[in-house]
Design a protein around this motif. Structure first.
Motif, PDB file in Angstrom:
ATOM      1  N   SER A  16     -33.514  19.966  -4.619  1.00 43.43           N
ATOM      2  CA  SER A  16     -33.135  19.041  -5.685  1.00 43.43           C
ATOM      3  C   SER A  16     -34.187  17.958  -5.894  1.00 43.43           C
ATOM      4  N   THR A  21     -33.888  13.804  -9.876  1.00 45.25           N
ATOM      5  CA  THR A  21     -32.718  13.789  -9.012  1.00 45.25           C
ATOM      6  C   THR A  21     -32.215  12.380  -8.758  1.00 45.25           C
ATOM      7  N   VAL A  56     -23.260  12.969  -2.938  1.00 45.63           N
ATOM      8  CA  VAL A  56     -23.484  13.948  -3.994  1.00 45.63           C
ATOM      9  C   VAL A  56     -24.916  13.836  -4.496  1.00 45.63           C
ATOM     10  N   ASP A  58     -27.458  14.890  -7.651  1.00 46.00           N
ATOM     11  CA  ASP A  58     -27.424  15.277  -9.063  1.00 46.00           C
ATOM     12  C   ASP A  58     -28.846  15.632  -9.496  1.00 46.00           C
ATOM     13  N   ASN A  66     -26.795  20.092 -15.125  1.00 47.06           N
ATOM     14  CA  ASN A  66     -27.173  19.559 -13.824  1.00 47.06           C
ATOM     15  C   ASN A  66     -26.628  20.440 -12.706  1.00 47.06           C
ATOM     16  N   GLN A  68     -25.127  20.008  -8.974  1.00 46.50           N
ATOM     17  CA  GLN A  68     -24.555  18.933  -8.166  1.00 46.50           C
ATOM     18  C   GLN A  68     -23.991  19.446  -6.847  1.00 46.50           C
ATOM     19  N   ALA A  70     -22.921  18.748  -2.911  1.00 46.60           N
ATOM     20  CA  ALA A  70     -22.397  17.555  -2.234  1.00 46.60           C
ATOM     21  C   ALA A  70     -22.028  17.911  -0.801  1.00 46.60           C
ATOM     22  N   ASN A  99     -21.710  22.737  -7.381  1.00 47.64           N
ATOM     23  CA  ASN A  99     -21.256  22.718  -8.772  1.00 47.64           C
ATOM     24  C   ASN A  99     -22.418  22.746  -9.764  1.00 47.64           C
ATOM     25  N   LYS A 165     -19.072   9.802 -16.627  1.00 49.45           N
ATOM     26  CA  LYS A 165     -20.130   9.005 -16.007  1.00 49.45           C
ATOM     27  C   LYS A 165     -20.506   7.878 -16.955  1.00 49.45           C
TER      28      LYS A 165
END
Length: 206
Positions: A16, A21, A56, A58, A66, A68, A70, A99, A165
């Motif tokens: 990531s 990120t 998490v 992103d 994106n 994601q 975690a 995700n 968000k």
């Protein structure tokens, strides 16, 4: 094992970081239950409330997409209440959801996503509180392993998430996680059935 989950998270972090990120923190409440099936019979006990918290990552995959991953601590389990008393079963897991998320805008707005998850059980408790019988309460530790009286450590699931968000980085989300593998071990009789985890959570994060 926990080492496997941590190694997976480190590799995902390294991947990531090669993209645009951000890293954030989340915390919230979990509302957990199990689905019990034996033959043609299917049932669920009562849900129990627990806590969840985690980190998490992103990683941008484009303007609106994106990735994601975690690393979360999640309380799962269930509750059974009858005339005898109340039994509350708590499973404590480390969970890695993976995700893929679509956002209406790049840095703010609504988002929705889904992906697989892998969890590893680290501990658990089975609490029985008797009502009006004069019997003392019973608390037992739950063990994870391959024994017939133990719970399987690994739990694979499917995860769905949606939320909002805000521009400053604050976010609110809800997610549903459905266990795909049974957590109970066979006793050799062929009548053990299947027990699978499921939970809904509400999280806030930054």
């Amino acid at each position: 094992s926990i080492t496997t989950l941590m190694t997976l998270m480190i590799l995902l972090t390294a991947f990531s970081l090669s993209a645009q990120t951000t890293i954030g923190f989340t915390a919230g409440a979990s509302f957990a239950n199990v689905t019990v099936k034996s033959g043609f019979i299917s049932a669920s006990p009562k849900s129990k409330t627990g806590i969840t918290a985690g980190i998490v990552i992103d990683a941008s995959l484009g303007t609106n997409f994106n990735f994601q991953p975690a690393l979360n601590f999640v309380q799962k389990g269930y509750k059974i209440k009858d005339d005898i008393g109340t039994e509350t079963v708590n499973f404590y897991y480390l969970e890695v959801p993976l995700n893929f998320v679509y956002s209406t805008k790049k840095n703010e707005g609504f988002f929705i996503g889904a992906g697989p998850s892998i969890s590893y059980g680290i501990s658990g408790k089975d609490k029985i509180k008797y009502s009006g019988s004069g019997m003392p309460d019973d608390n037992q530790k739950i063990k994870f392993g391959s024994g017939t009286d133990e719970v399987k450590a690994f739990d694979l699931g499917a995860n769905a998430v949606a939320g909002y968000k805000f521009k400053g980085g604050f976010m609110v989300s809800g997610n549903y996680n459905l266990g795909l593998t049974k957590i109970n071990n066979d006793d050799g009789s062929g009548d053990a059935g299947t027990i699978k985890n499921k939970y809904f959570s509400i999280r806030i994060g930054y």
